[in-house]
Design a protein around this motif. Sequence first.
Motif, PDB file in Angstrom:
ATOM      1  N   VAL A 161       4.425 -20.550  71.456  1.00 10.33           N
ATOM      2  CA  VAL A 161       5.044 -21.808  71.877  1.00 10.33           C
ATOM      3  C   VAL A 161       4.806 -22.093  73.361  1.00 10.33           C
ATOM      4  CG1 VAL A 161       7.269 -22.933  72.325  1.00 10.33           C
ATOM      5  CG2 VAL A 161       6.775 -22.009  70.068  1.00 10.33           C
ATOM      6  N   THR A 162       5.105 -21.137  74.220  1.00 13.73           N
ATOM      7  CA  THR A 162       4.952 -21.381  75.656  1.00 13.73           C
ATOM      8  C   THR A 162       3.510 -21.717  76.012  1.00 13.73           C
ATOM      9  OG1 THR A 162       6.784 -19.880  76.150  1.00 13.73           O
ATOM     10  CG2 THR A 162       5.294 -20.415  77.963  1.00 13.73           C
ATOM     11  N   GLU A 163       2.574 -20.911  75.540  1.00 13.81           N
ATOM     12  CA  GLU A 163       1.170 -21.142  75.834  1.00 13.81           C
ATOM     13  C   GLU A 163       0.681 -22.454  75.205  1.00 13.81           C
ATOM     14  OE1 GLU A 163       2.159 -16.804  75.524  1.00 13.81           O
ATOM     15  OE2 GLU A 163       2.452 -18.578  74.265  1.00 13.81           O
ATOM     16  N   GLY A 164       1.152 -22.734  73.999  1.00 13.24           N
ATOM     17  CA  GLY A 164       0.735 -23.955  73.313  1.00 13.24           C
ATOM     18  C   GLY A 164       1.208 -25.211  74.023  1.00 13.24           C
ATOM     19  N   ILE A 196      -1.190 -34.633  77.212  1.00 15.93           N
ATOM     20  CA  ILE A 196      -0.245 -35.095  76.197  1.00 15.93           C
ATOM     21  C   ILE A 196       1.173 -34.966  76.743  1.00 15.93           C
ATOM     22  CG2 ILE A 196       0.661 -34.724  73.873  1.00 15.93           C
ATOM     23  CD1 ILE A 196      -2.070 -33.585  73.105  1.00 15.93           C
ATOM     24  N   ALA A 197       1.918 -36.062  76.747  1.00 18.36           N
ATOM     25  CA  ALA A 197       3.324 -36.018  77.165  1.00 18.36           C
ATOM     26  C   ALA A 197       4.149 -35.351  76.070  1.00 18.36           C
ATOM     27  CB  ALA A 197       3.842 -37.430  77.421  1.00 18.36           C
ATOM     28  N   LEU A 198       5.153 -34.589  76.473  1.00 21.58           N
ATOM     29  CA  LEU A 198       5.978 -33.849  75.529  1.00 21.58           C
ATOM     30  C   LEU A 198       7.436 -34.269  75.647  1.00 21.58           C
ATOM     31  CD1 LEU A 198       4.540 -30.243  76.094  1.00 21.58           C
ATOM     32  CD2 LEU A 198       3.691 -32.025  74.548  1.00 21.58           C
ATOM     33  N   ALA A 199       8.109 -34.358  74.498  1.00 25.37           N
ATOM     34  CA  ALA A 199       9.538 -34.689  74.464  1.00 25.37           C
ATOM     35  C   ALA A 199      10.196 -33.896  73.344  1.00 25.37           C
ATOM     36  CB  ALA A 199       9.742 -36.187  74.250  1.00 25.37           C
ATOM     37  N   ALA A 255      15.359 -20.613  77.527  1.00 24.79           N
ATOM     38  CA  ALA A 255      14.077 -20.180  76.967  1.00 24.79           C
ATOM     39  C   ALA A 255      12.929 -20.351  77.956  1.00 24.79           C
ATOM     40  CB  ALA A 255      13.779 -20.966  75.694  1.00 24.79           C
ATOM     41  N   GLY A 256      13.205 -20.971  79.100  1.00 19.59           N
ATOM     42  CA  GLY A 256      12.165 -21.191  80.108  1.00 19.59           C
ATOM     43  C   GLY A 256      11.222 -22.327  79.780  1.00 19.59           C
ATOM     44  N   LEU A 257      11.686 -23.295  78.983  1.00 23.16           N
ATOM     45  CA  LEU A 257      10.815 -24.382  78.529  1.00 23.16           C
ATOM     46  C   LEU A 257      11.161 -25.758  79.086  1.00 23.16           C
ATOM     47  CD1 LEU A 257      10.496 -23.659  74.683  1.00 23.16           C
ATOM     48  CD2 LEU A 257       8.921 -22.977  76.515  1.00 23.16           C
ATOM     49  N   ARG A 258      12.305 -25.907  79.722  1.00 19.90           N
ATOM     50  CA  ARG A 258      12.787 -27.264  80.027  1.00 19.90           C
ATOM     51  C   ARG A 258      11.801 -28.084  80.841  1.00 19.90           C
ATOM     52  NH1 ARG A 258      13.430 -31.626  80.263  1.00 19.90           N
ATOM     53  NH2 ARG A 258      15.290 -32.927  80.484  1.00 19.90           N
ATOM     54  N   ASP A 259      11.099 -27.454  81.780  1.00 18.72           N
ATOM     55  CA  ASP A 259      10.205 -28.222  82.648  1.00 18.72           C
ATOM     56  C   ASP A 259       8.954 -28.721  81.939  1.00 18.72           C
ATOM     57  OD1 ASP A 259       9.058 -25.731  82.348  1.00 18.72           O
ATOM     58  OD2 ASP A 259       8.392 -25.574  84.432  1.00 18.72           O
ATOM     59  N   ARG A 260       8.736 -28.289  80.693  1.00 24.25           N
ATOM     60  CA  ARG A 260       7.564 -28.780  79.949  1.00 24.25           C
ATOM     61  C   ARG A 260       7.803 -30.170  79.361  1.00 24.25           C
ATOM     62  NH1 ARG A 260       7.601 -23.160  81.044  1.00 24.25           N
ATOM     63  NH2 ARG A 260       5.522 -22.287  80.626  1.00 24.25           N
ATOM     64  N   PHE A 261       9.045 -30.618  79.308  1.00 21.26           N
ATOM     65  CA  PHE A 261       9.371 -31.839  78.574  1.00 21.26           C
ATOM     66  C   PHE A 261       9.791 -32.973  79.499  1.00 21.26           C
ATOM     67  CE2 PHE A 261       9.985 -28.313  75.661  1.00 21.26           C
ATOM     68  CZ  PHE A 261       9.191 -28.734  74.605  1.00 21.26           C
TER      69      PHE A 261
END
Length: 238
Positions: free
Chosen positions: A93-96, A105-108, A125-131
């Motif tokens: 998930v993180t790498e993807g 690609i914008a992510l939401a 999970a360390g993911l918030r800044d990806r969205f």
Amino acid sequence: MSHLTVFDLDGTLVDTPRAIVETFTAAFGALGVAAPRPAAIRATIGLPLERAFGDLLAAAPDGELVTHAVRHYQRLYKEIILPRARELLFPGVTEGLDELRARGIALAVATSKFYASADALLRSAGLRDRFALVVGADQVSRPKPDPESGLLVLRTLGVAARHAVVVGDTTHDIHMAGAASMRSIAVTYGVHGAAELATASPTWVVGTFAEVVARLGAELANSTHGIEVGREKEELAG
């Protein structure tokens, strides 16, 4: 032209279903009510908490009993799920997500969780800044499977539905996508299996997060190629 992927959260990015069942069970214990069977609880994953507890308790979603149940759940969620968020991420998930962002690609996220719970899970999970945007069930009048959450994401980020794809593990996600005129990728590693997902007519069905990334990359490449061909034809015609 912008391209957007709208992800579900539980069962799509984070392997939380087992922990969610554990948290629901603990919430019933805090209420002093016998917990339903795990399968019954699991079947409600993807629904807003009020509706899930209402169904399980055979009570009004806006009633006092359900209100107390939701409060217990939210308290226990912080104790049971958030500390385990990083270890619960599905493989790749993180790498993807990083690869998709690198491709432009914008992510939401559009989730049946309340915004605060979704935000806390993504941060843990360390993911918030990806969205670019997270939409929770308490930010719309009609959560999934209604299209309102998806339409809010499109409107806020300024992306046309034809350039957006929803990724989710339940029929609620796929129905939301279809009603909002977005394409969809159903993942079979979450709550609903392939047969149940097929009833919602997803655009694509995949079995791993790596396949999600590959499919989105292929669609982006096809879209870009189509634009380039169109421009070449215009130049030749001119």
